[in-house]
Motif scaffolding. Structure first.
Motif, PDB file in Angstrom:
ATOM      1  N   ILE A  92       1.090  -0.909   0.031  1.00 47.25           N
ATOM      2  CA  ILE A  92      -0.551  -0.017  -0.265  1.00 47.25           C
ATOM      3  C   ILE A  92       0.755   1.548  -0.006  1.00 47.25           C
ATOM      4  O   ILE A  92       0.892   2.038  -1.084  1.00 47.25           O
ATOM      5  CB  ILE A  92      -1.161   0.195   1.130  1.00 47.25           C
ATOM      6  N   VAL A  93       2.006   1.910   0.939  1.00 50.08           N
ATOM      7  CA  VAL A  93       2.465   2.954   1.009  1.00 50.08           C
ATOM      8  C   VAL A  93       3.510   2.673   0.027  1.00 50.08           C
ATOM      9  O   VAL A  93       4.214   3.869  -0.729  1.00 50.08           O
ATOM     10  CB  VAL A  93       3.411   2.481   2.249  1.00 50.08           C
ATOM     11  N   GLN A  94       4.298   1.745  -1.091  1.00 49.84           N
ATOM     12  CA  GLN A  94       4.788   1.930  -2.070  1.00 49.84           C
ATOM     13  C   GLN A  94       4.159   1.802  -2.927  1.00 49.84           C
ATOM     14  O   GLN A  94       4.451   2.886  -4.037  1.00 49.84           O
ATOM     15  CB  GLN A  94       5.969   0.712  -1.867  1.00 49.84           C
ATOM     16  N   SER A  95       3.318   1.329  -2.966  1.00 48.51           N
ATOM     17  CA  SER A  95       2.530   1.588  -4.445  1.00 48.51           C
ATOM     18  C   SER A  95       1.646   3.400  -4.529  1.00 48.51           C
ATOM     19  O   SER A  95       1.574   4.213  -5.327  1.00 48.51           O
ATOM     20  CB  SER A  95       1.452   1.240  -4.078  1.00 48.51           C
ATOM     21  N   MET A  96       1.117   3.817  -3.354  1.00 53.68           N
ATOM     22  CA  MET A  96       1.106   5.032  -3.427  1.00 53.68           C
ATOM     23  C   MET A  96       1.904   5.779  -3.498  1.00 53.68           C
ATOM     24  O   MET A  96       2.346   7.213  -4.314  1.00 53.68           O
ATOM     25  CB  MET A  96       0.474   5.395  -1.710  1.00 53.68           C
ATOM     26  N   MET A  97       3.299   5.781  -3.252  1.00 53.97           N
ATOM     27  CA  MET A  97       5.018   6.743  -3.677  1.00 53.97           C
ATOM     28  C   MET A  97       4.451   6.479  -5.326  1.00 53.97           C
ATOM     29  O   MET A  97       4.674   7.367  -5.276  1.00 53.97           O
ATOM     30  CB  MET A  97       5.164   6.729  -2.583  1.00 53.97           C
ATOM     31  N   ASP A  98       4.307   5.948  -5.173  1.00 51.56           N
ATOM     32  CA  ASP A  98       4.474   5.393  -6.708  1.00 51.56           C
ATOM     33  C   ASP A  98       3.851   5.995  -7.869  1.00 51.56           C
ATOM     34  O   ASP A  98       3.341   6.033  -8.459  1.00 51.56           O
ATOM     35  CB  ASP A  98       4.862   4.073  -7.515  1.00 51.56           C
ATOM     36  N   CYS A  99       2.314   5.978  -7.068  1.00 51.04           N
ATOM     37  CA  CYS A  99       1.529   7.270  -7.832  1.00 51.04           C
ATOM     38  C   CYS A  99       1.968   8.218  -8.477  1.00 51.04           C
ATOM     39  O   CYS A  99       1.398   9.015  -8.537  1.00 51.04           O
ATOM     40  CB  CYS A  99       0.087   6.520  -7.740  1.00 51.04           C
ATOM     41  N   LEU A 100       2.062   8.775  -7.091  1.00 45.73           N
ATOM     42  CA  LEU A 100       2.354  10.146  -6.992  1.00 45.73           C
ATOM     43  C   LEU A 100       3.484  10.956  -7.015  1.00 45.73           C
ATOM     44  O   LEU A 100       3.749  12.304  -6.746  1.00 45.73           O
ATOM     45  CB  LEU A 100       0.987  10.265  -5.251  1.00 45.73           C
ATOM     46  N   TYR A 101       4.512  10.004  -7.206  1.00 44.69           N
ATOM     47  CA  TYR A 101       5.523  10.305  -7.350  1.00 44.69           C
ATOM     48  C   TYR A 101       6.006  10.919  -5.294  1.00 44.69           C
ATOM     49  O   TYR A 101       7.045  12.260  -5.771  1.00 44.69           O
ATOM     50  CB  TYR A 101       5.853  11.373  -8.196  1.00 44.69           C
ATOM     51  N   ALA A 102       5.596  11.218  -4.069  1.00 44.96           N
ATOM     52  CA  ALA A 102       6.052  11.674  -3.411  1.00 44.96           C
ATOM     53  C   ALA A 102       5.994  10.741  -2.367  1.00 44.96           C
ATOM     54  O   ALA A 102       5.087   9.765  -2.399  1.00 44.96           O
ATOM     55  CB  ALA A 102       5.368  13.327  -2.901  1.00 44.96           C
ATOM     56  N   LYS A 103       6.507  11.239  -0.893  1.00 43.78           N
ATOM     57  CA  LYS A 103       5.528  10.583   0.646  1.00 43.78           C
ATOM     58  C   LYS A 103       4.118  10.570   0.828  1.00 43.78           C
ATOM     59  O   LYS A 103       3.767  11.430   0.987  1.00 43.78           O
ATOM     60  CB  LYS A 103       7.125  11.375   1.402  1.00 43.78           C
ATOM     61  N   CYS A 104       3.902  10.042   1.119  1.00 45.04           N
ATOM     62  CA  CYS A 104       2.619   9.582   1.109  1.00 45.04           C
ATOM     63  C   CYS A 104       2.692   9.327   2.624  1.00 45.04           C
ATOM     64  O   CYS A 104       3.066   8.009   3.049  1.00 45.04           O
ATOM     65  CB  CYS A 104       2.084   8.491   0.497  1.00 45.04           C
ATOM     66  N   ILE A 105       1.297   9.668   3.800  1.00 43.86           N
ATOM     67  CA  ILE A 105       1.185   9.053   4.582  1.00 43.86           C
ATOM     68  C   ILE A 105       0.084   8.669   4.918  1.00 43.86           C
ATOM     69  O   ILE A 105      -1.705   9.412   4.855  1.00 43.86           O
ATOM     70  CB  ILE A 105       1.177  10.306   5.950  1.00 43.86           C
ATOM     71  N   PRO A 106      -0.511   6.698   4.898  1.00 38.39           N
ATOM     72  CA  PRO A 106      -2.517   6.385   5.065  1.00 38.39           C
ATOM     73  C   PRO A 106      -2.044   6.922   6.480  1.00 38.39           C
ATOM     74  O   PRO A 106      -1.913   6.289   7.458  1.00 38.39           O
ATOM     75  CB  PRO A 106      -1.939   4.736   4.712  1.00 38.39           C
ATOM     76  N   TYR A 107      -3.871   6.929   6.207  1.00 34.24           N
ATOM     77  CA  TYR A 107      -4.210   7.356   7.383  1.00 34.24           C
ATOM     78  C   TYR A 107      -5.594   6.611   7.614  1.00 34.24           C
ATOM     79  O   TYR A 107      -6.243   5.872   6.520  1.00 34.24           O
ATOM     80  CB  TYR A 107      -5.117   8.820   7.825  1.00 34.24           C
ATOM     81  N   ILE A 108      -6.123   6.015   8.843  1.00 34.34           N
ATOM     82  CA  ILE A 108      -6.578   4.810   9.059  1.00 34.34           C
ATOM     83  C   ILE A 108      -7.822   5.772  10.210  1.00 34.34           C
ATOM     84  O   ILE A 108      -7.277   5.625  11.776  1.00 34.34           O
ATOM     85  CB  ILE A 108      -6.357   3.680   9.233  1.00 34.34           C
ATOM     86  N   THR A 109      -9.431   5.426  10.273  1.00 37.13           N
ATOM     87  CA  THR A 109      -9.790   6.263  11.218  1.00 37.13           C
ATOM     88  C   THR A 109     -10.173   4.467  11.794  1.00 37.13           C
ATOM     89  O   THR A 109      -9.959   3.941  11.477  1.00 37.13           O
ATOM     90  CB  THR A 109     -11.037   7.220  10.513  1.00 37.13           C
ATOM     91  N   ASP A 110     -10.667   4.820  13.374  1.00 39.12           N
ATOM     92  CA  ASP A 110     -11.750   4.164  14.233  1.00 39.12           C
ATOM     93  C   ASP A 110     -12.784   3.785  13.678  1.00 39.12           C
ATOM     94  O   ASP A 110     -12.252   1.913  13.875  1.00 39.12           O
ATOM     95  CB  ASP A 110     -11.865   4.630  15.132  1.00 39.12           C
ATOM     96  N   CYS A 111     -13.518   4.378  12.958  1.00 41.50           N
ATOM     97  CA  CYS A 111     -14.227   3.690  12.186  1.00 41.50           C
ATOM     98  C   CYS A 111     -14.330   2.384  10.947  1.00 41.50           C
ATOM     99  O   CYS A 111     -14.733   1.649  10.728  1.00 41.50           O
ATOM    100  CB  CYS A 111     -15.525   4.392  11.532  1.00 41.50           C
TER     101      CYS A 111
END
Length: 186
Positions: free
Chosen positions: A74-93
């Protein structure tokens, strides 16, 4: 005695109704006021100026499940898509929703508990993740929403300035993202 009070109450109600009718009759030459929705100052011609590296990405339950099916980190593919650092967030729900899915989705639960994922506490009642994500994206325009759910995408498209990340052809794509932020066009 009660009958007299009831009659008096009826007369007062009739007078109030007559006053309400008088108030409704207004001058037709008077300028009409209308309510215009207020847009946040971060939007510039539908482009969100609060978006920028590092990207804050809200992750939905089915996005994690489909990422596992497509065998994507997930994190690596997000960075590949946006060409930048990505911080994934997950809510309690979302976390509660994954926990409710049971043993079949224990891999998704393990990924969601990854220390690279930030947790966002929820203050509302209930655990319906879609409403929670839409509410958070509406309040704070700094998030990108990562989902595969069609209904949730449809709801978020009505909110101006919120990009949507989704999975297609075994890779992440993004829609409604300004070109100058480096998101690839396919």
């Amino acid at each position: 005695m009660k009958r007299m009070i009831n009659l008096r109450d009826q007369r007062l109600k009739e007078k109030d109704r007559a006053k309400a009718k008088e108030k409704k009759k207004k001058d037709p030459s008077e300028l009409k006021e209308r309510e215009v929705p207020k847009y946040p100052s971060c939007l510039f011609f539908q482009y969100n100026t609060q978006l920028g590296p590092p990207y804050h990405i809200l992750v939905d339950t089915n996005f994690i499940n489909f990422s596992i099916k497509a065998k994507l980190d997930i994190v690596q593919s997000m960075m590949d898509c946006l060409y930048a650092k990505c911080i994934p967030y997950i809510t309690d729900c979302v976390m509660a929703e994954i926990e409710k899915l049971g043993m079949k989705y224990r891999v998704a639960l393990r990924i969601a508990k990854d220390p690279r994922f930030e947790r966002l506490p929820c203050a509302h009642k209930g655990t319906y993740a879609d409403d929670c994500l839409v509410q958070r994206v509406t309040q704070h325009k700094c998030y990108i929403l990562a989902t595969v759910d069609r209904d949730l995408k449809r709801r978020v498209r009505k909110i101006p300035g919120v990009p949507i990340m989704y999975i297609s052809n075994h890779r992440y794509n993004i829609e409604r993202m300004p070109d100058d932020y480096g998101a690839p066009r396919f």
